[in-house]
Design an enzyme around this catalytic site. Structure first.
Site, short mmCIF file in Angstrom:
data_model
loop_
_atom_site.label_atom_id
_atom_site.label_comp_id
_atom_site.label_asym_id
_atom_site.label_seq_id
_atom_site.Cartn_x
_atom_site.Cartn_y
_atom_site.Cartn_z
N HIS A 1 -2.14 -7.27 -0.33
CA HIS A 1 -2.90 -5.38 -0.77
C HIS A 1 -4.13 -5.53 -2.06
O HIS A 1 -4.64 -4.28 -2.38
CB HIS A 1 -2.46 -3.92 -0.53
N LYS B 1 -11.59 8.45 -2.33
CA LYS B 1 -10.63 7.25 -2.38
C LYS B 1 -9.60 8.11 -3.66
O LYS B 1 -10.32 9.63 -3.69
CB LYS B 1 -11.77 6.65 -3.78
N ARG B 2 -8.73 7.32 -3.85
CA ARG B 2 -7.65 8.03 -4.61
C ARG B 2 -8.36 7.97 -5.70
O ARG B 2 -9.01 6.72 -6.21
CB ARG B 2 -6.72 6.72 -4.33
N THR C 1 -10.40 0.48 4.37
CA THR C 1 -10.86 1.18 5.82
C THR C 1 -11.57 1.83 5.75
O THR C 1 -11.84 2.32 7.06
CB THR C 1 -8.84 0.62 6.01
N LYS D 1 -14.10 3.68 8.81
CA LYS D 1 -14.27 4.73 9.58
C LYS D 1 -15.63 5.55 9.88
O LYS D 1 -16.57 5.56 10.65
CB LYS D 1 -13.19 5.53 9.12
#
Length: 836
Positions: free
Chosen positions: A411, A604-605, A678, A682
């Site tokens: 990832h 976002k983180r 992702t 969405k």
């Protein structure tokens, strides 16, 4: 139909039917919700498995107050039926239905004995289960009607549920989307994770900044989980390895905790299949409580192992700055792997009956294990240990089984995210596993030297053990690549980088081992359920709701993109979602948002490569220009004001409001840094336009929706290394707008806080925390130009709405159903096994 009618002519007692499993618990609460003095008739739901036909099957009396009292649900006192009680009653009712389907599903699997997939993930960001469950079961209308008869609205009841604190970001949400798709595709599968008591943290935003407190999702209980007291496995830590005269090795001593299973049922969409997310909780046994020490006043010592066990599943990603923190994280990872593999092996052996007992060589034909990132890497040496030390297999046979069973999803390409564990910590906690890892590494090195001498100079970076004298570590990604039968990236660009750069040397050895599996999202949660207004419009214009399980059908919307009627309906749905989001923001932040303004959102983180800094610098520059305008100039400007709001405690439930209400979404990471993303999928699926770089899945989204419907800016992944080198050589010339924004911050316009350390990361040419490694300065001018294109497009409502429609129409590829179907066929070799 579930109905309630008050009939004053009846005697003073409640009348009710022998309840079916679907509604039994809510009926218990139904009775609580009525005063004893009232008169009522209750029609129960029948057992129709599809939840479509509900019948009035007859009535029987409860003739006494005591009978009535004994019929109540024990979670709460019997004289309240507030929204909280209504939620738990509804959830228990739905869970009963899911358990019935869960039992039917796994009974069917037991009979058919298909190959099954086991998905190992340290995170599952599930979100609320009630809306998803009743939607997938297709019983939302029946429950909405039942609750209305009880004086509650379904929307109000849904709000009572707390998000399960089992995940943090995209990794965990992806795992949850995948489980939904596995169930919907009728694939025989399990998810495995940990039952975190407090999750990561609950976020509050104060004037002082971020405040982190424990998440209270399990403060009362979760109605969705089923504890399996008969599913318990021992997990050992520390200890030593005994070597018998025969050479047999055995791990003994140390401390042993018990892994107790909790099952969360995962229903498929309009299918009878319900699979399981099995979560492990760590416990010590009663024998580990020292009663003598306790009575002697040594309370902490008496329950030392109990306390140690509770720590394992207390928090997601505990701080690892100390050795104890590192040990706890490693404990978590091994605990998940060991308990899950023991469970899988037990189930495999359970099928042995006399002459039909299985051979271990059959194990990979019945079991597929997928590692979601490097966190579950210890499944590799643990499976080897279980096969050799517990089941008596030799090395070669155990290695053959392991390498044909386990696959690995990468990832990230970020070095800090590719886990490297201290060898000293590993030897301390898992001595037998370090022996096995050493042997795997030794054999890999021997294989390279004998078959690929041209790669011998690359061994220092390819081998599993980095024996650097300063800091010897175990490289977990290397262990996965060497040991797994398949390695996949999660977007085409990401997979290309893996094969051409990060794992290029391994590719030359095993060219068929590497694949791409572009991520996807479940269309159920991320459009059908979270955006019903838009979903209904799509179904109306496509004249079918089959798109919910065949997202490619959305492409047919392109035929109507210029239709004025569709555009009017589309804009109306978007406005309804914007108003809903504005109401939420007002409630949680006190900030009032005009629904007629553009909703430009970044989710976002916080990480440098995701470039929240680029976003806020752009906002600062726009703010400065607005402040400098005269009142007359502002009248001629489309945007007359700018408001920036930080929404606290972002989670799935917040996303389900925020994403449908968004109009522009920022996916602005430095090209080559984001594996996939992702949230971009969405947003695009819900008709939100993207401003972004050619990074991760943005590349494929732009291809699918059309480049004219994507606001592109920034350097490409191929250009990034050259640009960094030019910066080091002093060749970077900053855009005046970039310098103006930084200088404006330094004037103190945003308070007395010292922003210089942050701004200095964007300055200089090289060095630690200098040199703008993530190219914020380079991409700033093209980012501002792209924002100007956004402004122009937004003024033309017809054009913007058409772009929005085409964004949704081009999102068919990004269904997790497609992704999981590819995993099933190309990695796991499993097939659908629908319950008849």
């Amino acid at each position: 139909m579930f109905t309630l009618s008050v009939r004053p002519s009846l005697p003073k007692y409640l009348i009710y039917k022998n309840f079916g499993p679907l509604i039994s618990r809510i009926c218990h609460f139904l009775q609580v919700g009525l005063e004893i003095e009232e008169y009522a008739t209750v029609c129960s739901l029948n057992r129709n498995i599809q939840g479509k036909a509900f019948a009035h099957e007859g009535l029987e009396k409860i003739s006494t107050h005591d009978d009535y009292r004994r019929s109540q649900c024990p979670h709460f006192s019997p004289f309240k039926f507030e929204p909280e009680q209504a939620y738990y009653a509804t959830a228990d009712s739905v869970r009963d239905r899911l358990i019935q389907q869960w039992n039917e599903t796994y009974l069917h699997y037991h009979k058919v004995d298909p190959k099954q997939t086991y998905y190992f993930s340290m995170e599952y960001l599930q979100g609320r289960a009630l809306t998803n469950a009743i939607g997938n079961l297709n019983i939302q209308d029946a429950y909405a009607d039942a609750l209305t008869k009880l004086g509650h609205e379904l929307e109000e009841i849904v709000e009572q549920e707390k998000d399960a604190a089992l995940g943090n970001g995209g990794l965990g949400r992806l795992a949850s989307c995948f489980l939904d798709s596995m169930a919907t595709l009728n694939l025989p599968a399990w998810g495995y994770g940990l039952r975190y008591r407090y999750g990561l943290f609950k976020q509050r935003i104060t004037k002082a900044g971020q405040e982190e407190i424990a998440d209270d999702w399990l403060e009362k209980f979760s109605p969705w989980e089923v504890v399996r007291h008969d599913v318990v496995f021992p997990v050992r830590f520390f200890g030593q390895v005994e070597v018998h005269p025969s050479g047999f090795r055995q791990w003994v001593g140390g401390e042993v905790v018990q892994a107790l299973a909790y099952d969360v049922p995962i229903p498929g969409y309009k299918t009878r299949n319900t699979i399981s997310l099995r979560l492990w909780e760590a416990k010590a046994s009663v024998e580990d409580f020292n009663l003598f020490q306790f009575n002697d006043g040594q309370y902490e010592s008496a329950a030392q192992l109990h306390s140690s066990a509770q720590q394992i599943c207390a928090v997601l990603y505990p701080g690892d700055a100390t050795e104890n923190g590192k040990l706890l994280r490693l404990k978590q990872q091994f605990f998940l792997c060991s308990a899950s593999l023991q469970d899988i092996i037990f189930r495999f052996k359970e099928r042995e009956t006399g002459k039909d007992s299985r051979q271990w060589s059959e194990f990979p034909s019945k079991v597929a294990v997928q590692l979601n990132d490097t966190h579950p890497t210890l499944a590799i040496p643990e499976l080897m240990r279980l096969l050799m030390d517990n089941e008596g297999l030799g090395w070669d046979e155990a290695w053959d089984v392991t390498t044909r069973t386990i696959a690995y999803t990468n990832h990230t390409v970020l070095p800090e995210a590719l886990e490297k564990w201290s060898q000293a910590v590993m030897w301390k906690l898992l001595p037998r596993h370090m022996e096995i890892i050493e042997e795997i590494d030794k054999r890999f090195i021997a294989m390279i030297r004998s078959t690929r001498p041209d790669l011998e100079s690359k061994l220092p970076s390819m081998c599993i053990l980095d024996n650097n004298t300063q800091k010897p570590v175990v490289r977990m990604a290397n262990l996965c690549v060497v040991s797994g039968h398949t390695v996949n990236g999660v977007a085409q660009l990401h997979s290309d980088i893996l094969t051409s750069e990060l794992f290029a040397d391994y590719v030359s050895i095993w060219p068929t081992k590497f694949q791409n599996k572009t991520n996807g999202i479940t269309p159920r949660r991320w459009l059908r359920f979270c955006n019903p207004e838009l979903s209904n419009i799509i179904t109306k214009w496509l004249k079918t709701d089959q798109w919910v399980t065949n997202l490619d059908l959305l492409a047919d919307l392109r035929r109507f993109a210029d239709n004025a009627d569709l555009q009017a309906e589309w804009e109306s749905a978007k406005m309804a979602n914007k108003q809903r989001l504005a109401q939420y923001i007002l409630r949680v932040t006190g900030e009032s948002i005009d629904p007629n303004s553009m909703f430009d959102i970044q989710v976002k983180r916080i990480h440098e490569y995701k470039r929240q800094l680029l976003n806020i610098l752009g906002a600062v520059y726009r703010y400065k220009k607005l402040k400098e305008m005269s009142p007359e100039e502002r009248k001629n400007t489309y945007f007359t004001y700018l408001k920036v709001v930080f929404i606290p405690n972002y989670n799935v439930s917040v996303a389900e409001m925020l994403i449908p209400g968004s109009e522009l979404s920022q996916h602005i990471s430095t090209a080559g840094m984001e594996a996939s993303g992702t949230s971009n999928m969405k947003f695009a699926l819900n008709g939100c336009l993207i401003i972004g770089t050619l990074d991760g899945a943005n590349v494929e989204i732009r291809e699918e929706i059309g480049e004219e419907n994507f606001f592109l800016f920034g350097a490409t992944a191929d250009e990034v290394p050259r640009l960094r080198k030019e910066r080091e050589n002093g060749l970077f010339k900053p855009d005046p707008r970039f310098e103006e924004a930084k200088q404006f911050i330094r004037t103190g316009a945003f308070g007395s806080y010292d922003y210089n350390p942050l701004l200095e990361t964007l300055e200089g040419n090289s060095g630690y925390a200098r040199g703008d490694y993530f190219l914020v300065g380079h991409d700033f001018p093209s980012y501002m130009d792209a924002q100007a294109r956004v402004d122009e497009a937004y003024k033309d409502r017809k054009r913007w709405t058409k772009m929005s429609i085409l964004s949704t129409a081009g999102s068919g590829k990004f269904s997790s159903d497609r992704t999981i179907a590819q995993y099933a066929t190309e990695i796991w070799n499993i097939e659908g096994c629908p319950v008849p």
